[in-house]
Design a protein around this motif. Structure first.
Motif, mmCIF file in Angstrom:
data_model
loop_
_atom_site.group_PDB
_atom_site.id
_atom_site.type_symbol
_atom_site.label_atom_id
_atom_site.label_comp_id
_atom_site.label_asym_id
_atom_site.label_seq_id
_atom_site.Cartn_x
_atom_site.Cartn_y
_atom_site.Cartn_z
ATOM 1 N N SER A 757 0.854 -1.191 0.000
ATOM 2 C CA SER A 757 0.000 0.000 0.000
ATOM 3 C C SER A 757 0.888 1.238 0.000
ATOM 4 C CB SER A 757 -0.922 0.011 1.221
ATOM 5 O OG SER A 757 -0.158 0.022 2.418
ATOM 6 N N VAL A 758 0.276 2.366 -0.305
ATOM 7 C CA VAL A 758 1.029 3.606 -0.406
ATOM 8 C C VAL A 758 1.521 4.045 0.964
ATOM 9 C CG1 VAL A 758 0.878 6.057 -0.986
ATOM 10 C CG2 VAL A 758 -0.219 4.356 -2.451
ATOM 11 N N THR A 759 2.807 4.397 1.032
ATOM 12 C CA THR A 759 3.379 4.906 2.286
ATOM 13 C C THR A 759 3.425 6.430 2.232
ATOM 14 O OG1 THR A 759 5.637 4.871 1.417
ATOM 15 C CG2 THR A 759 4.819 2.858 2.468
ATOM 16 N N PRO A 760 3.376 7.114 3.395
ATOM 17 C CA PRO A 760 3.488 8.578 3.395
ATOM 18 C C PRO A 760 4.760 9.068 2.723
ATOM 19 C CG PRO A 760 2.709 7.805 5.523
ATOM 20 C CD PRO A 760 3.094 6.581 4.745
ATOM 21 N N TYR A 761 5.834 8.295 2.872
ATOM 22 C CA TYR A 761 7.095 8.704 2.260
ATOM 23 C C TYR A 761 6.993 8.697 0.732
ATOM 24 C CZ TYR A 761 11.898 8.268 0.511
ATOM 25 O OH TYR A 761 13.061 8.431 -0.194
ATOM 26 N N ALA A 762 6.476 7.595 0.157
ATOM 27 C CA ALA A 762 6.336 7.508 -1.301
ATOM 28 C C ALA A 762 5.395 8.601 -1.815
ATOM 29 C CB ALA A 762 5.814 6.132 -1.696
ATOM 30 N N MET A 763 4.309 8.808 -1.064
ATOM 31 C CA MET A 763 3.343 9.837 -1.448
ATOM 32 C C MET A 763 4.000 11.228 -1.468
ATOM 33 S SD MET A 763 -0.319 10.612 0.373
ATOM 34 C CE MET A 763 -0.848 8.915 0.208
#
Length: 874
Positions: A757-763
């Motif tokens: 799932s999307v991580t805050p870092y990647a986002m």
């Protein structure tokens, strides 16, 4: 009814009137039946109407739907942000257009407030609105004609009909009948509401009042006319509709796919809203409005008042300018152009002969003295021709008042249309001026270098040839003579012929260069005037418009299809009436032309209203013309039109840049959100997409609107059918969008490192990467349109401010609302590497578009394939 074809007795019978006028009771009953003698109609746009007009675009409605959807699924912040953007856009547009509307509020009733009328044999003053058909009105010098009338009596009556017909010279009026096919400008037995008496006296029977007058018919045409949509309005509406369809199609595709893939309804809904926000450039309406507003402010400083914002850009898209002559291309005042004394012609505007020593100066002094003394005008007041004679004498160095005092007038024989001359009798001399043939007929001698000599047949032939030569140059020619009172014969016999003066309403000195500039910009200039063909041809040639002349009567005789062919060949129209001007305009528009109509008279108003851009004169222009226009020139200077066109083209160039910039950003956002969702990732939530759009669509995009113009006046006008979203823009949007999508999707997978799932870092990385990529693209899109890099310091300020705002959502408590985390130095290094990979690819896209645009500009527009602008200028 053609009242001008009837005799006075027939009109009295038709109106149940007579030379003593109506009785008060009949007049009152008739007024109740026909209504007041006033022009009614649209009094201007109300503030509410102006404000609501800001929300009539399809793009605005797409944004409204996005706001409602955001609110419905609980994203109140997103909905509020969209709402604020829409409100600001409406306020900006309203303020600019309301100011322009307020500045033009003026009384449009051009009739005099009171008028002398004869009723039941008694002369009395009544309000002009109380006039009815059958009334007898008395007219004198300085009066404004209060209604359309048929002359019953005329004594040296001349009327300035320029506000209605465009005729630059006052018209002599008589009482006889004229033929039914006589054009309005030549109906010498009729007077019309809103025109001005410049000389003499007259008595007229009122035949039409209020909206039934010629001016009223023009007002009626204005009420029924709709403002045409500008190219920019059409383009933005088309973009809004396509975006709306695209959002619905994407949502209809992605939601089922996500549900089938096992995602919940909330996740599918959030993705659909994110796609909607990504697809719609929220800042576009506001940035367009603000850019146009900045253009409006600059144009006001350059003497052009803009009434509607889209007219700024529309002016830059025109490829034909239809212009009135009197007061627009010319100075609007008669001037003595040339003087002739026995074998010597001199240009009054030069030093040749004027002020020189010798007998020529002595004879010129005599010529100008006669013109100034045999004259009832001053430099400021009186008949325009007589004022011009006074001005010429003053320019020659004559103290007019002193000469008049030294030549005190003992008697005079006034000018009349039958006599065609005027004579003033002084202590020892008689001065005569008038039609050259009439003055020459009464002359027996001519003033030569050594004094008066016999006027033989050769001398008469020479004078007649000179008169004909002046007439071929469209000059109004007057002859001048004198006689010693001690000589034999009557006061107007055995005259000594002194010379000629040729008068003309001259072109503005700067007009020729301004027309040459518009021709070089690929814009045709067509002169439409109420003057006769000879005057129109001469003025046109003088200002650089070489063309055959088509008269209003000839226009009337052509069917629509033939007229469409002729308007492509003819650039000069004479004796044109309001209906002819509108037909010419519509024929040009039917051929695909975007037409700007300039004018100042009531007669110009219908064409101004129906033109793609209507441009009225602010000083000489009537209030009716100003209310019908999109732009008002505050200085009546044709060079302001040229400047306004350049400003409009520059604004279009700037709009092109930020539309390409915004749409390429939105294309990348849609592609990233859509493709990431297929892998099960919501990489950019709606709030981040909104922030990206606000950040990149705001200050940086607005700074693009302040870019200076480049070579915009060296290009052909753009084709209307292409619109602002042309092939070059689609190429840039597609190319830049593809580059951003590939780079940032790669960055997403790199930073996710296999996470489910999307991580805050990647986002945060993708979010910030998209922002900084947009700032690089700003400079590339400017380079694509050949805008010098260092010419806009505001752009650097805007980028710096936007970067600081982005850092604020990364490193302050605001990151809680945006779902971001702080980035370290290594992360910024990764983002720098992404930019190093993307910038050369962006520059390649820009270079390809520059090459294509240069090829397009080198080609000649299809409308001008047989009509080179350079040929016209020469």
């Amino acid at each position: 009814m053609n009242w001008y074809t009837l005799t006075v007795e027939e009109i009295f019978d038709e109106l149940d009137g007579g030379p003593d006028g109506l009785d008060p009771e009949t007049a009152e009953k008739r007024r109740e039946r026909v209504g007041p003698n006033e022009i009614t109609g649209d009094s201007g746009r109300s503030p509410l109407r102006i404000f609501l007009a800001q929300f009539e675009r399809a793009l605005i409605w797409v944004l409204l739907v996005a706001a409602v959807l955001s609110f419905a699924i609980g994203h109140v912040v997103d909905a509020v942000l969209i709402g604020i953007i829409l409100l600001l856009n409406g306020v900006f547009g309203f303020v600019q257009e309301y100011r322009a509307e307020q500045s033009l509020e003026a009384l449009r009733d051009m009739a005099s407030p009171t008028v002398t009328v004869r009723r039941d044999g008694t002369e009395l003053e009544v309000d002009a609105t109380d006039l009815v058909p059958g009334d007898i009105v008395l007219l004198g010098q300085g009066d404004v004609v209060p209604a359309d009338g048929r002359l019953v009596a005329s004594e040296n009556l001349e009327v300035d009909e320029a506000p209605l017909t465009g005729e630059s010279v006052p018209v002599e009026k008589t009482t006889g009948t004229v033929e039914a096919e006589t054009p309005l400008a030549e109906r010498k037995n009729a007077v019309y509401k809103g025109t001005n008496v410049t000389r003499g006296r007259g008595v007229a029977v009122v035949v039409e009042t209020g909206m039934d007058t010629e001016m009223g018919e023009i007002a009626t045409a204005l009420i029924g006319a709709e403002d045409p949509r500008t190219p920019l309005q059409r383009d933005l509406d088309r973009l809004g509709r396509r975006l709306g369809i695209g959002v619905v199609a994407l949502s209809a595709l992605i939601v089922p796919l996500l549900l089938i893939g096992g995602k919940g309804v909330v996740q599918a809904g959030l993705t659909a809203v994110s796609l909607a926000v990504a697809a719609v450039p929220e800042g576009l309406p506001a940035v367009v409005t603000l850019t146009l507003a900045l253009g409006v402010r600059r144009m006001a400083d350059e003497n052009a008042l803009v009434r509607t914002l889209p007219a700024v850009e529309a002016l830059g898209a025109v490829d034909v300018v239809c212009t009135d002559k009197t007061g627009t291309l010319t100075e609007g005042e008669m001037r003595v152009q040339t003087a002739w004394v026995s074998d010597t012609a001199v240009d009054v505007g030069s030093d040749d002969g004027i002020g020189a020593d010798g007998d020529v100066t002595d004879r010129l002094d005599q010529l100008f003295e006669i013109g100034a003394v045999c004259n009832d005008a001053t430099a400021e007041e009186g008949d325009p021709t007589e004022r011009a004679l006074v001005a010429a004498a003053a320019d020659h160095g004559i103290d007019v008042e002193a000469r008049r005092e030294s030549r005190s007038r003992r008697d005079e024989v006034p000018f009349s249309s039958e006599r065609k001359r005027m004579a003033t009798i002084h202590d020892d001399v008689v001065y005569v001026k008038g039609a050259p043939a009439v003055v020459l007929e009464r002359s027996s001698r001519v003033l030569g270098p050594d004094g008066p000599v016999d006027l033989d047949e050769k001398a008469r032939a020479d004078i007649e040839a000179q008169v004909e030569s002046f007439a071929e140059d469209a000059l109004r020619v007057l002859g001048f003579a004198y006689k010693d009172r001690s000589d034999d014969g009557g006061p107007e016999e055995n005259l000594v012929f002194v010379g000629l003066q040729g008068l003309l309403d001259p072109p503005r000195p700067e007009v020729r260069d301004a027309i040459a500039d518009t021709h070089r910009a690929g814009i045709e200039v067509k002169m439409i005037t109420g003057d006769n063909a000879a005057t129109a041809r001469a003025i046109a040639a003088d200002i650089g418009i070489e063309s055959a002349v088509l008269t209003g009567q000839e226009v009337e005789e052509l069917d629509d299809e033939t007229l469409r062919e002729r308007v492509e060949e003819v650039d000069v129209y004479a004796r044109a009436e309001p209906t002819h001007k509108v037909r010419i305009l519509r024929a040009l528009q039917a051929n695909g032309a975007a037409v700007a109509m300039t004018g100042d008279g009531v007669n110009d108003a219908p064409a101004l209203k129906n033109a793609d851009v209507g441009i009225a004169m602010g000083i000489r222009g009537t209030d009716v013309a100003k209310q019908a226009s999109d732009i008002v020139l505050l200085d009546d200077n044709y060079t302001s039109i040229r400047t306004a066109i350049q400003r409009g083209r520059t604004i279009f160039d700037n709009i092109w840049k930020f539309v390409a910039y915004l749409l390429s950003a939105n294309a990348a956002e849609v592609a990233i959100v859509f493709l990431a969702s297929l892998f099960g990732y919501l990489i950019l939530p709606a709030v981040q997409l909104l922030w990206i759009n606000l950040l990149t669509d705001g200050l940086p995009a607005l700074a693009l609107g302040t870019d200076p113009g480049g070579d915009v006046m060296q290009r052909e006008p753009r084709e209307q059918a292409t619109g602002i979203i042309d092939r070059d823009m689609l190429g840039f949007v597609g190319g830049a969008g593809l580059i951003a999508t590939v780079l940032l999707l790669g960055l997403m997978f790199y930073t996710l490192d296999g996470a489910a799932s999307v991580t805050p870092y990647a986002m945060t990385m993708v979010f910030t990467g998209l922002v900084v990529f947009e700032f690089v693209k700003l400079y590339v899109v400017r380079w694509t349109r050949e805008t010098p890099v260092l010419t806009n310091p505001w752009l650097g300020v805007a980028v710096a401010a936007s970067l600081l705002l982005q850092l604020a959502v990364l490193y302050t408590p605001l990151n809680e609302y945006f779902g971001t985390v702080p980035l370290d130095i290594a992360d910024w290094g990764v983002l720098g590497a992404v930019l190093l990979l993307g910038t050369p690819a962006l520059l390649l896209v820009g270079w390809l578009i520059r090459r294509h645009a240069a090829g397009e500009r080198a080609a000649t527009s299809p409308r001008r394939a047989s009509d080179s602008p350079d040929a016209k200028v020469d």
